[in-house]
Motif scaffolding. Structure first.
Motif, PDB file in Angstrom:
ATOM      1  N   ASN A 193      -0.856   1.900   2.505  1.00  0.00           N
ATOM      2  CA  ASN A 193       0.599   1.960   2.313  1.00  0.00           C
ATOM      3  C   ASN A 193       1.010   3.173   1.480  1.00  0.00           C
ATOM      4  O   ASN A 193       2.182   3.340   1.157  1.00  0.00           O
ATOM      5  N   SER A 252      16.803  -5.670  -4.221  1.00  0.00           N
ATOM      6  CA  SER A 252      18.251  -5.555  -4.116  1.00  0.00           C
ATOM      7  C   SER A 252      18.828  -5.430  -5.519  1.00  0.00           C
ATOM      8  O   SER A 252      18.094  -5.289  -6.479  1.00  0.00           O
ATOM      9  N   GLY A 277      24.791   1.397  -3.246  1.00  0.00           N
ATOM     10  CA  GLY A 277      24.221   0.059  -3.129  1.00  0.00           C
ATOM     11  C   GLY A 277      24.842  -0.956  -4.064  1.00  0.00           C
ATOM     12  O   GLY A 277      24.413  -2.106  -4.095  1.00  0.00           O
ATOM     13  N   PRO A 282       5.799  -5.567   3.259  1.00  0.00           N
ATOM     14  CA  PRO A 282       4.972  -4.361   3.386  1.00  0.00           C
ATOM     15  C   PRO A 282       4.540  -4.222   4.851  1.00  0.00           C
ATOM     16  O   PRO A 282       4.210  -5.225   5.503  1.00  0.00           O
ATOM     17  N   ARG A 283       4.528  -2.993   5.351  1.00  0.00           N
ATOM     18  CA  ARG A 283       4.308  -2.794   6.794  1.00  0.00           C
ATOM     19  C   ARG A 283       2.966  -3.330   7.270  1.00  0.00           C
ATOM     20  O   ARG A 283       2.827  -3.737   8.413  1.00  0.00           O
ATOM     21  N   THR A 284       1.978  -3.305   6.359  1.00  0.00           N
ATOM     22  CA  THR A 284       0.657  -3.789   6.767  1.00  0.00           C
ATOM     23  C   THR A 284       0.671  -5.295   7.044  1.00  0.00           C
ATOM     24  O   THR A 284      -0.262  -5.816   7.635  1.00  0.00           O
ATOM     25  N   THR A 292      10.927  -8.394   0.158  1.00  0.00           N
ATOM     26  CA  THR A 292      12.159  -8.624  -0.586  1.00  0.00           C
ATOM     27  C   THR A 292      13.257  -9.160   0.322  1.00  0.00           C
ATOM     28  O   THR A 292      13.077  -9.267   1.541  1.00  0.00           O
ATOM     29  N   ILE A 293      14.411  -9.513  -0.293  1.00  0.00           N
ATOM     30  CA  ILE A 293      15.402 -10.329   0.397  1.00  0.00           C
ATOM     31  C   ILE A 293      16.425  -9.554   1.219  1.00  0.00           C
ATOM     32  O   ILE A 293      17.239 -10.146   1.901  1.00  0.00           O
ATOM     33  N   SER A 294      16.417  -8.247   1.124  1.00  0.00           N
ATOM     34  CA  SER A 294      17.357  -7.492   1.945  1.00  0.00           C
ATOM     35  C   SER A 294      16.813  -6.108   2.219  1.00  0.00           C
ATOM     36  O   SER A 294      16.256  -5.469   1.325  1.00  0.00           O
ATOM     37  N   ILE A 330      23.648  -7.660  -0.246  1.00  0.00           N
ATOM     38  CA  ILE A 330      23.586  -9.032  -0.738  1.00  0.00           C
ATOM     39  C   ILE A 330      24.912  -9.732  -0.475  1.00  0.00           C
ATOM     40  O   ILE A 330      24.959 -10.820   0.081  1.00  0.00           O
ATOM     41  N   LEU A 369      19.367 -13.848  -5.022  1.00  0.00           N
ATOM     42  CA  LEU A 369      18.943 -12.819  -5.967  1.00  0.00           C
ATOM     43  C   LEU A 369      18.066 -13.429  -7.070  1.00  0.00           C
ATOM     44  O   LEU A 369      17.178 -12.769  -7.613  1.00  0.00           O
ATOM     45  N   VAL A 394      14.267 -13.126  -6.762  1.00  0.00           N
ATOM     46  CA  VAL A 394      13.526 -11.893  -7.048  1.00  0.00           C
ATOM     47  C   VAL A 394      13.799 -11.302  -8.425  1.00  0.00           C
ATOM     48  O   VAL A 394      13.114 -10.370  -8.840  1.00  0.00           O
ATOM     49  N   PHE A 395      14.798 -11.818  -9.132  1.00  0.00           N
ATOM     50  CA  PHE A 395      15.070 -11.305 -10.482  1.00  0.00           C
ATOM     51  C   PHE A 395      15.091 -12.447 -11.488  1.00  0.00           C
ATOM     52  O   PHE A 395      15.600 -13.532 -11.192  1.00  0.00           O
ATOM     53  N   ASP A 432      16.796 -10.081 -16.228  1.00  0.00           N
ATOM     54  CA  ASP A 432      17.095  -8.896 -15.426  1.00  0.00           C
ATOM     55  C   ASP A 432      18.506  -8.975 -14.847  1.00  0.00           C
ATOM     56  O   ASP A 432      19.228  -7.973 -14.803  1.00  0.00           O
ATOM     57  N   ILE A 486      26.937 -10.057  -4.846  1.00  0.00           N
ATOM     58  CA  ILE A 486      25.645  -9.663  -5.427  1.00  0.00           C
ATOM     59  C   ILE A 486      25.112 -10.698  -6.427  1.00  0.00           C
ATOM     60  O   ILE A 486      24.025 -11.218  -6.254  1.00  0.00           O
TER      61      ILE A 486
END
Lengths: 472, 472
Positions: free
Chosen positions: A102, A182, B192, B339-341, B406-408, B413, B421, B424-425, B429, B451
């Motif tokens: 990656n 995000s 964003g 992740p692309r993998t 992740t979510i978006s 959002i 949210l 992930v936070f 945060d 958001i």
């Protein structure tokens, strides 16, 4: 007698981590800008947990906190101007995780920039941002100043290569950001904040595939203006080489005398060009660039024949500032930007300003980015010369701003340039930035006296007490 | 009877700018997510000055403010959920300045994304971020959500193409940011932020040179997993095409029935690949990609023969969501990343989740970015199906997060995903982000309910009252 602050640090972290004796602290008093001030204590932590403990103790004792990479900063960003605690990342210098597939790595802030690329070259990948200091400067310091470098022309600066950050906030709490998440882009906000928002303890970086072919070429010109015209024409033609650097006659001679890299010593200016891509791309790119250079008055065009020659040309270019030691007792290096189309004009103006102040000036710069580095040469023992350098430096900055440019390309603001921030931001904008700072570090204990103007002087460049610090 | 708020707006800005009648306000009540709520007033300003006046009046009246581009957002970001003022940028849709040589433009936020590239194509340049909505969505809206698009694989998202922003803060003061300036990167912070930090009134964008050659190719696979394996192999090989898109069998059939663009209708999945560069690059790139695709089970590989065929393939891909109308009364489009993998693995998991909930699922996604868009197909008149969609959508998000995603990816959002949210936070945060918001908009009047989680539910996905809004 230890201060109670140092005692508390020692109790919590032990003598292996904490430095408190004056002779040990002397090395943390300065960076490559020579304002200097002894801190009350320094720590050389092993991990983020120790950083957080020290931040909490400093907070309770009301001591300011200054993070330190390799201390190569040119603007005093790592100087503990109010004493307090210096956090050295010399020990946190590992690659924590490497994900070749990656193309990302998690690294500690004390990792030397070039050590990262060297460690992963075998996998055919590299870390793109390459400040000229990359042999000694750290990823953490690079993140602090959003460092650029010759290859940022096509690859972008540090901010384009940071995927996430772990940091300790002003309350000593540990956080992690990611550009994949995000919400607000706090990763981007932390890059370039020069240690004023948080103490970075880990960095996720983007890695890139090494190009199949690289060509490094040198063109000679009669003067900097015509070399600049060629750069402007190359950019205008929509070609983006991986690097486009100019050195004037004074710098070229000093560099060649020192490194014997193969630069044309009698040229009025040289243009260093790098092209990367497939073998076909590189060949086609060189042909197109050589044609444009010739149209704009290039007297010669030469491609390095092998990796050894390419490395020699780059080593000499990146060592240009050091080579100035051959010709001057002191120099002052300015860092400013103009739109690339105005390069010929600004070079002419810098020349006139230096002449007005009777100062020799050398120019070595990231021409493709419009990022200038005039070096004003002087002797700090001569008061008149020091005053002339301060005045000329200010005039150069004002000239760049008047041309639509800005006050820093890559060295950061630090201690040196904080008063000049008022030249490009209104009091309202500066106040908004100050409130952003308060979100992360309500006590403003992180790196005080950096970035933000003192408020005492508006729109005026303060005479740096220690100008002429940068002895070659 | 006009409210005193609407009266004050009318006094200050006149009937040409202000909308206050319910029949005029109905069009500002919703976007492409169908939560809807009538605002108290709307304005269609001509310039930043009128925006600032309206913000100051709204502030004095305690009314929330919601900026609105074209209203194509899928997450309810432009819904005036608490009434108040909607600012429509329909009139501020001009290119203010175009600098072809330095490849930058200053545009108003209401400019349609594709109108920018169309206007400058003659100069051989384009604006790279290309959300599928680009025929109708605006640059301002794209900045709000940091919009991506198929070509962001190689060019980066909106944030990589914004050079500066003019915005009105919560006090009605006008500011300008630039990535060229020192200090904190407020430009990146605004991109964003979905209208919660400031009302964007002008955007400086980076433009790119159109490539010499473009190839668009389609490969057929037996299933999405094998197409995903091919994508993973392409990325792992260090090749970055300008786009790498996958559509599964359900989507491909719907798209082909609607557009007749030339996609293989009986394939289990199709991979759409674009390669751009010089003629030689494009030829070499296609050969390399075709070889990898075949190694990973591609049943066929076909290159579009001319611009018409290329345009048809892209028009069909970008119209995929619309084409679903042929097969379903309603769909719910999810936006998440892995992740692309881990693409093959997540496609398998999504399939299992949809089966568990007895919901048909279509997949059309930016495979090269690991950005998924599963479309859950249902009938909103069936309560069981609505509940199943909510549960399946949440499971898909949690699965992506568990895989390091992740979510978006690009939709933002907005109103829909704000409760997620918290997945992930941490509360700390989120609190820091809230304080960043307060720096720009201390009253939190800009786009409330977007958001940030409401706080009522932690780690739980709220049942959207209007789920199934997105009728095809």
């Amino acid at each position: 007698m230890l201060s109670s602050f140092a005692s508390r640090l020692l109790d919590a972290l032990g003598p292996d981590v904490v430095r408190a004796a004056p002779e040990d602290l002397a090395v943390y008093a300065f960076d490559a800008y020579s304002e200097d001030k002894l801190p009350s204590a320094a720590i050389v932590p092993h991990d983020a947990r120790e950083v957080a403990i020290a931040v909490r103790i400093a907070r309770e004792c009301g001591e300011p906190i200054v993070p330190r990479g390799a201390g190569t900063g040119l603007c005093g960003g790592a100087v503990p101007s109010r004493g307090g605690l210096v956090i050295s990342f010399a020990r946190m210098n590992r690659i924590v995780e490497l994900d070749v597939r990656n193309r990302r790595a998690r690294v500690q802030p004390g990792l030397i920039n070039l050590d990262l690329s060297a460690a992963i070259a075998g996998a055919g990948i590299f870390y793109a941002p390459d400040p000229s200091s990359q042999k000694i400067s750290t990823i953490g310091g690079n993140v602090g100043t959003n460092a650029g470098g010759p290859h940022c022309l096509s690859y972008g600066t540090t901010t384009n290569h940071v995927l996430g950050i772990e940091y300790v906030d002003g309350n000593g709490a540990l956080h992690h950001t990611s550009i994949d998440d995000s919400g607000y882009d706090l990763t981007g906000l932390l890059v370039g904040s020069e240690g004023t928002l948080g103490i970075v303890t880990e960095v996720d970086v983007r890695l890139m595939k090494l190009p199949e072919a690289v060509r490094v070429c040198v063109a000679a010109f009669t003067d900097v203006e015509s070399a600049s015209e060629a750069v402007s024409a190359i950019i205008g033609a929509g070609i983006v080489p991986t690097a486009l650097e100019i050195m004037d006659a004074l710098i070229t001679r000093a560099v060649e005398a020192h490194y014997h890299a193969g630069y044309p010593e009698n040229a009025g200016a040289v243009l260093l060009v790098e092209i990367a891509g497939t073998h076909d791309d590189a060949a086609a790119g060189e042909a197109a660039l050589a044609a444009i250079a010739r149209e704009h008055g290039a007297l010669s065009w030469r491609a390095a024949r092998d990796q050894r020659e390419r490395d020699a040309l780059w080593a000499a270019r990146k060592g240009a500032a050091g080579a100035i030691g051959r010709i001057a007792p002191n120099y002052y290096i300015q860092d400013a930007c103009v739109p690339r189309t105005r390069l010929p004009e600004v070079m002419h103006a810098i020349d006139a300003i230096a002449r007005d102040h009777k100062l020799p000036v050398g120019n070595v710069f990231h021409a493709g980015d419009g990022n200038l580095h005039p070096l004003l040469i002087f002797d700090r023992r001569e008061r008149r010369q020091v005053e002339a350098v301060v005045a000329a430096g200010t005039e150069i900055l004002r000239t760049c701003i008047a041309m639509g440019g800005t006050i820093s390309g890559e060295h950061g603001i630090g201690y040196e340039k904080r008063e000049t921030l008022s030249l490009v931001f209104s009091p309202d904008d500066l106040a908004a930035m100050g409130r952003v700072r308060d979100v992360f570090d309500p006590m403003r204990a992180f790196n005080p006296d950096k970035i933000f103007p003192s408020g005492a002087m508006c729109g005026e460049v303060k005479t740096p007490a220690a100008l002429g610090t940068a002895t070659a």
